[in-house]
Design a protein around this motif. Structure first.
Motif, PDB file in Angstrom:
ATOM      1  N   GLY A  59      60.612  29.131  60.914  1.00  0.00           N
ATOM      2  CA  GLY A  59      61.420  27.921  60.801  1.00  0.00           C
ATOM      3  C   GLY A  59      62.618  28.062  59.892  1.00  0.00           C
ATOM      4  O   GLY A  59      63.516  27.208  59.901  1.00  0.00           O
ATOM      5  N   TYR A  60      62.663  29.138  59.073  1.00  0.00           N
ATOM      6  CA  TYR A  60      63.839  29.333  58.228  1.00  0.00           C
ATOM      7  C   TYR A  60      65.044  29.653  59.094  1.00  0.00           C
ATOM      8  O   TYR A  60      64.964  30.447  60.035  1.00  0.00           O
ATOM      9  N   SER A  61      66.158  29.030  58.778  1.00  0.00           N
ATOM     10  CA  SER A  61      67.401  29.327  59.483  1.00  0.00           C
ATOM     11  C   SER A  61      68.554  29.247  58.500  1.00  0.00           C
ATOM     12  O   SER A  61      68.450  28.630  57.437  1.00  0.00           O
ATOM     13  N   GLY A  62      69.618  29.901  58.857  1.00  0.00           N
ATOM     14  CA  GLY A  62      70.811  29.863  58.027  1.00  0.00           C
ATOM     15  C   GLY A  62      72.047  29.978  58.883  1.00  0.00           C
ATOM     16  O   GLY A  62      71.990  30.402  60.040  1.00  0.00           O
TER      17      GLY A  62
ATOM     18  N   PHE B 110      72.324  38.352  50.215  1.00  0.00           N
ATOM     19  CA  PHE B 110      73.009  37.062  50.123  1.00  0.00           C
ATOM     20  C   PHE B 110      72.018  35.908  50.328  1.00  0.00           C
ATOM     21  O   PHE B 110      70.815  36.099  50.393  1.00  0.00           O
ATOM     22  N   GLY B 111      72.566  34.680  50.396  1.00  0.00           N
ATOM     23  CA  GLY B 111      71.727  33.493  50.516  1.00  0.00           C
ATOM     24  C   GLY B 111      70.936  33.221  49.256  1.00  0.00           C
ATOM     25  O   GLY B 111      69.803  32.740  49.305  1.00  0.00           O
TER      26      GLY B 111
ATOM     27  N   ASP C 247      82.348  37.546  49.527  1.00  0.00           N
ATOM     28  CA  ASP C 247      81.663  36.376  48.977  1.00  0.00           C
ATOM     29  C   ASP C 247      80.459  35.928  49.805  1.00  0.00           C
ATOM     30  O   ASP C 247      79.677  35.088  49.347  1.00  0.00           O
ATOM     31  N   GLU C 248      80.303  36.457  51.022  1.00  0.00           N
ATOM     32  CA  GLU C 248      79.139  36.115  51.830  1.00  0.00           C
ATOM     33  C   GLU C 248      78.971  37.164  52.928  1.00  0.00           C
ATOM     34  O   GLU C 248      79.871  37.950  53.207  1.00  0.00           O
ATOM     35  N   ASN C 249      77.803  37.193  53.530  1.00  0.00           N
ATOM     36  CA  ASN C 249      77.577  38.134  54.630  1.00  0.00           C
ATOM     37  C   ASN C 249      77.898  37.474  55.971  1.00  0.00           C
ATOM     38  O   ASN C 249      78.055  36.249  56.059  1.00  0.00           O
TER      39      ASN C 249
ATOM     40  N   GLU D  81      73.594  29.901  47.527  1.00  0.00           N
ATOM     41  CA  GLU D  81      73.482  29.499  48.926  1.00  0.00           C
ATOM     42  C   GLU D  81      74.682  29.916  49.768  1.00  0.00           C
ATOM     43  O   GLU D  81      75.011  29.270  50.761  1.00  0.00           O
ATOM     44  N   ARG D  82      75.313  31.037  49.381  1.00  0.00           N
ATOM     45  CA  ARG D  82      76.389  31.600  50.198  1.00  0.00           C
ATOM     46  C   ARG D  82      75.793  32.653  51.116  1.00  0.00           C
ATOM     47  O   ARG D  82      75.177  33.607  50.674  1.00  0.00           O
ATOM     48  N   GLY D  83      76.005  32.500  52.407  1.00  0.00           N
ATOM     49  CA  GLY D  83      75.469  33.453  53.361  1.00  0.00           C
ATOM     50  C   GLY D  83      73.991  33.216  53.629  1.00  0.00           C
ATOM     51  O   GLY D  83      73.442  32.156  53.318  1.00  0.00           O
ATOM     52  N   VAL D  84      73.357  34.209  54.222  1.00  0.00           N
ATOM     53  CA  VAL D  84      71.972  34.082  54.671  1.00  0.00           C
ATOM     54  C   VAL D  84      71.128  35.198  54.070  1.00  0.00           C
ATOM     55  O   VAL D  84      71.560  36.343  53.968  1.00  0.00           O
ATOM     56  N   SER D  85      69.914  34.844  53.687  1.00  0.00           N
ATOM     57  CA  SER D  85      68.957  35.781  53.109  1.00  0.00           C
ATOM     58  C   SER D  85      68.192  36.487  54.225  1.00  0.00           C
ATOM     59  O   SER D  85      67.425  35.848  54.957  1.00  0.00           O
TER      60      SER D  85
END
Length: 694
Positions: free
Chosen positions: A622-625, A646-647, A593-595, A658-662
């Motif tokens: 500046g992008y963060s996850g 993901f993300g 379901d997410e990375n 918005e699950r996980g990070v892109s």
């Protein structure tokens, strides 16, 4: 009423042959075609039934009402949607010229349909996703062998030794390939694997090189050095088919195993012993020249060396080696008809073949179309139609991409699901998912070529259409219907098969038509004319590269280590998901379901991070996850790794929103970091910071 129907999967771009069972317009069972796959099918293919049942995909044509990306849509009829798109294209064509329209796709065997549409309306600008996948390998093969990356194929099953640089084939599954490699291993064959982390494929390997990120080229150079030093190559083949072999011998002298051991962080003796192994196993040795080799700034040159290593093995046109894929003509069968339109005599906006003569025109390079959007030179780009292609997920820095795409007057997404690009588009034309659509007949080349076709298994659940129908209806509205000589898929199939003497009834027994029952090999002693380079030989010194002012043999430059406090971001695949296409699938979402973020044990300890902790990963823009850490010894300390796709930012995909990070959002500025000789974006040249989440 129960039915059994042969078709082709569409859960990824491999397109495995399948058999489905249907009752009352519901799919009750799906498996791999037993004539090819023995019934085997991966998790993604089995989850195709869940995709059909999924209500979180577009259920009819949509026209945007709010601002781009706002998510305000009006569902309309197909007539209104197609009229709207054709009308906008007509206005753009009249104002800016037909060349201002781009059509892109995932590529694959059906892309001729989309390319024909682009050419028919007057645009040379058809493109695909290959700038972030295999374009470095493709151009490397052209520079060495004169044929593209699909112009040579591999007889894995009969090989004695397979060498893979980051080709994690037990995760990025092609079932026929994976089964063939397993059969090779079961017969005592050897597998050498190179990567910055331990993967599913390294677990099957007989030798694993755990290298420093960005040093693949160094290892390939050392392999060539040692092969030549120990005369572990086919001198007769080299004498006959190589051009400038002496230049290779001179260039390779300083790149010793001892040097590479220090550069890559591996053992010198392991390189020497590896070369002795392949000397025992040749000529049935395959160096895979790379799959998704859109990674480092020198990946093109790493691939060139791998192609050259294949030539040194003398492994062309023989069992357990490489072969030129055979088609109908090699089996005494006339080819099928395909839709086609002569490419307009207009310079491509990306400069491929003109500004950049080293790059094949073909589908060009998608990222090099962006400058034309911004500057209007050599002419403006004002419309982009994406057929199962998601630029925002395929390419880095989607925020920067949006600034480019905002210069377009029309963005259209044709897809089975909501893509990130589709959510930002002006129009969504929903394609029927693979169990609900037919496709035109294709040729699958190989040692035993065949004709293949996807058959509709069930009727569409929602108001969706097949691509052959969408593009023909647009062509009619644009006044170019003569290039699409059919009204129904049955007419299309009949027109395609007419020269061959086959009919659709010939597909019933197995789901495909075999064109030969025995493998077809050319005489390896009579390969003149098969290498399509200017010299007709395997070119160590490429005439094309040299004329473009680029080195054929590039001196190695050591990759810069990550800045203090940062890690090189590397990405990859898993067997459960297809890039960014399947994260919202009801079944596959439950499986993953997410990375997470792989990070080396010692580096994690320095940061106070334990396995399973939430961490924050941030890019220079500046992008963060936030995602969970997977702390392990089995990744190089300079790198962190995450699974791509993901993300996701589409609210209607509630499971994965918005699950996980892109990973692509962690790649600011990389649209402008690409291989000048190979053309592909260098997706692993980004550095990130990691810290324990607050």
């Amino acid at each position: 009423m129960k039915k059994s129907i042969y078709s082709m999967c569409g859960m990824c771009t491999v397109r495995c042959h399948i058999r489905a069972e249907v009752e009352d317009n519901r799919v009750t069972w799906v498996e791999g075609n037993r004539h090819i796959l023995g019934g085997a099918l991966c998790a993604r293919g089995a989850a195709g039934i869940a995709l059909r049942d999924d209500t979180e995909r577009p259920q009819g044509p949509l026209i945007r009402e709010g601002a781009r990306g706002e998510g305000k849509w009006r569902q309309v009829s197909w007539d209104e949607a197609l009229d709207h798109v054709a009308g906008k294209l007509g206005e753009i064509k009249k104002k800016y010229g037909p060349e201002s329209i781009v059509v892109s796709s995932r590529g694959g065997p059906w892309q001729g349909l989309y390319k024909t549409f682009a050419h028919a309306i007057g645009s040379p600008n058809y493109t695909n996703h290959d700038n972030t996948c295999g374009r470095n390998t493709h151009h490397a093969s052209l520079s060495v062998n004169g044929v593209g990356r699909k112009g040579l194929q591999y007889d894995y099953k009969n090989a004695r030794h397979l060498v893979l640089f980051g080709r994690n084939l037990f995760a990025a599954l092609l079932l026929t390939e994976t089964r063939a490699v397993m059969e090779m291993l079961q017969k005592g064959g050897r597998l050498t694997y190179v990567d910055v982390r331990v993967t599913e494929t390294s677990s099957k390997a007989t030798r694993f090189f755990h290298v420093r990120p960005g040093t693949d080229y160094a290892l390939a150079l050392a392999m060539v050095h040692q092969v030549i030093r120990e005369n572990a190559y086919d001198a007769t083949f080299v004498d006959k088919y190589f051009k400038d072999f002496s230049a290779l011998c001179t260039f390779i002298e300083p790149y010793t195993p001892a040097w590479a051991a220090g550069e890559c962080g591996i053992d010198e003796d392991s390189i020497i012993n590896f070369v002795r192994e392949i000397n025992e196993d040749r000529p049935r040795v395959i160096f895979h020249p790379g799959w998704n080799l859109s990674r480092y700034n020198d990946s093109f040159y790493a691939s060139r060396m791998l192609h050259i290593l294949n030539g040194l093995m003398g492994n062309v046109e023989m069992e357990g080696g490489l072969f030129f894929p055979k088609g109908p003509g090699d089996c005494g069968v006339k080819p099928i008809r395909t839709v086609d339109c002569k490419k307009p005599d207009i310079e491509r906006a990306d400069g491929c073949g003109t500004t950049y003569p080293q790059f094949e025109k073909g589908p060009g390079l998608a990222h090099l179309l962006f400058p034309a959007m911004k500057t209007g030179k050599p002419y403006p780009i004002k419309a982009w139609m994406a057929m199962r292609h998601d630029p925002f997920t395929c390419m880095p820095d989607p925020q920067q991409q949006k600034e480019y795409f905002d210069n377009c007057d029309l963005l259209v997404s044709i897809d089975t699901h909501y893509s990130e690009f589709g959510w930002y588009s002006d129009v969504i034309l929903p394609e029927s998912m693979f169990l609900e659509r037919d496709n035109h007949i294709i040729v699958q080349k190989g040692l035993k070529p065949r004709l293949a076709v996807r058959r509709k298994v069930v009727e569409p659940r929602f108001d969706t259409k097949a691509a052959w129908d969408i593009f023909r209806q647009l062509a009619v509205r644009m006044g170019v219907e003569e290039y699409f000589p059919y009204e129904t898929i049955e007419e299309f199939w009949k027109w395609q098969l007419e020269p061959t003497g086959f009919t659709m009834a010939d597909f019933e027994e197995k789901g495909f038509i075999e064109l030969t029952d025995k493998p077809v090999f050319y005489d390896r002693n009579e390969l003149e004319g098969k290498f399509k380079t200017p010299s007709g030989k395997i070119e160590v010194i490429s005439q094309v590269l040299e004329e473009a002012g680029l080195p054929s043999l590039k001196p190695y430059q050591s990759p810069a280590p990550p800045p203090k406090g940062k890690f090189r971001l590397v990405y990859g695949r898993v067997a459960v998901h297809t890039h960014s296409h399947t994260q919202n699938n009801p079944i596959l979402h439950q499986m993953m379901d997410e990375n997470n973020l792989w990070i080396n044990t010692d580096e994690a300890k320095k940061l106070g991070i334990s396995d399973g902790d939430m961490v924050e990963v941030a890019a220079a823009n500046g992008y963060s996850g936030r995602l969970r850490a997977f702390v392990t010894d089995f990744i190089h300390p300079e790198a962190v790794f995450t699974v791509h796709g993901f993300g996701r930012q589409v609210p209607r995909q509630t499971r994965t929103h918005e699950r996980g990070v892109s990973d692509q959002r962690l790649m600011p500025g990389l649209l402008d970091v690409w291989d000048q000789a190979g053309g592909a974006i260098s997706l692993c040249e980004s550095f990130v910071t990691v810290r324990a989440a607050q």
